[in-house]
Design an enzyme around this catalytic site. Structure first.
Site, mmCIF file in Angstrom:
data_model
loop_
_atom_site.group_PDB
_atom_site.id
_atom_site.type_symbol
_atom_site.label_atom_id
_atom_site.label_comp_id
_atom_site.label_asym_id
_atom_site.label_seq_id
_atom_site.Cartn_x
_atom_site.Cartn_y
_atom_site.Cartn_z
ATOM 1 N N SER A 25 0.816 -1.339 0.209
ATOM 2 C CA SER A 25 -0.054 -0.188 -0.051
ATOM 3 C C SER A 25 0.988 1.165 0.133
ATOM 4 O O SER A 25 1.762 1.138 0.801
ATOM 5 C CB SER A 25 -0.756 0.050 1.105
ATOM 6 O OG SER A 25 -1.530 1.373 1.223
ATOM 7 N N TYR A 79 -4.031 0.143 9.284
ATOM 8 C CA TYR A 79 -3.769 -0.311 7.804
ATOM 9 C C TYR A 79 -2.487 -0.446 7.497
ATOM 10 O O TYR A 79 -1.942 -1.584 7.048
ATOM 11 C CB TYR A 79 -4.691 0.256 7.033
ATOM 12 C CG TYR A 79 -4.537 -0.113 5.566
ATOM 13 C CD1 TYR A 79 -5.020 -1.239 5.178
ATOM 14 C CD2 TYR A 79 -4.137 0.655 4.500
ATOM 15 C CE1 TYR A 79 -5.044 -1.854 3.914
ATOM 16 C CE2 TYR A 79 -3.971 0.365 3.182
ATOM 17 C CZ TYR A 79 -4.377 -1.076 2.955
ATOM 18 O OH TYR A 79 -4.191 -1.184 1.676
#
Length: 250
Positions: free
Chosen positions: A142, A155
């Site tokens: 990510s 996250y």
């Protein structure tokens, strides 16, 4: 043009979005593909239809990446069906977006680390044991790990685990000429889970940075990176993180 003829590729969470686009690209380039899914069987079957319509070969396998036993079964099916394993894309992930650290629950922590950290770790570990010499391991991480941003603490922390593992595995597998790399997508429109979060505003920070070509990134842009890392041109590229953000810093 990248030629993956004779190669066998597995991608976790490839029933939609980025994973689906990557396996379709690999099939178009000549690879036999294993489309792995956890819950979206309809999406996986649709991806297989697209693969076969383009003249490719593939199978659909249900696999819970949070379960090491499920990963064993996934890879065993790939090898039993096609005889080898050359490319593995660890793409599965879950997300909690726009959640300040102070508001994260234990349940959210356990679920994200089970899939994003534990799942990716064992997906890469088990693939490292089975992948052919000269193979390719690719982790879809990510862009949020490229720098701190409010609301992404849980996250990005869960995604950072495997990003570090990639650098270690790259060294451990270098004697076998196996490359191990990370793709760091920014918020990719149409990619799946992040799209809904992006619509909320705070998570889609890239609007502050004019992207290349005046458009947002999409699954095809991530598939371009996956094609490069799977091909011969990237044979000397290993232990790296490739940020796909259209010029935004993360």
């Amino acid at each position: 043009m990248t030629d993956l003829s004779g190669k066998v590729a597995v991608a976790t969470s490839s029933s939609r979005g980025i994973g689906s686009t990557i396996v379709q690209r690999y099939a178009w380039l000549g690879a036999s593909v294993v489309i792995a899914y956890s819950t979206d069987e309809d999406g996986a079957l649709h991806t297989l239809e697209e693969v076969e319509a383009a003249g490719g070969r593939g199978i659909v396998v249900r696999a819970d990446v949070a379960s090491p036993a499920g990963l064993d079964a996934l890879y065993a099916t790939a090898v039993d069906t096609f005889g080898r394993l050359d490319i593995v894309v660890a793409n599965a992930g879950e997300e909690v977006a726009d959640r300040p650290v102070a508001e994260v629950t234990e349940e959210q922590f356990d679920r994200l680390f089970a899939v994003n950290a534990k799942g990716a770790f064992f997906a890469l570990q088990k693939a490292a044991r089975l992948v052919s010499d000269g193979g390719r391991l690719i982790y879809v991480g990510s862009g949020t790990t490229a720098g701190p941003r409010p609301g992404t603490g849980l996250y990005s922390s869960s995604k950072r685990v495997a990003e570090h593992l990639v650098r270690v595995l790259a060294m451990e597998l270098s004697p076998r000429n196996v490359t191990v790399n990370t793709i760091l997508p920014a918020v990719a429109l149409g990619a799946g889970v992040p799209t809904g979060a992006a619509a909320g505003g705070g998570f889609h920070h890239t609007a502050r940075f004019p992207p290349l070509g005046g458009r947002g990134d999409g699954p095809e842009d991530v598939a371009d990176a996956a094609e490069y890392l799977a091909g011969e041109l990237a044979g000397r590229v290993s232990g790296q993180s490739l940020l796909v953000s259209g010029g935004a810093p993360r």
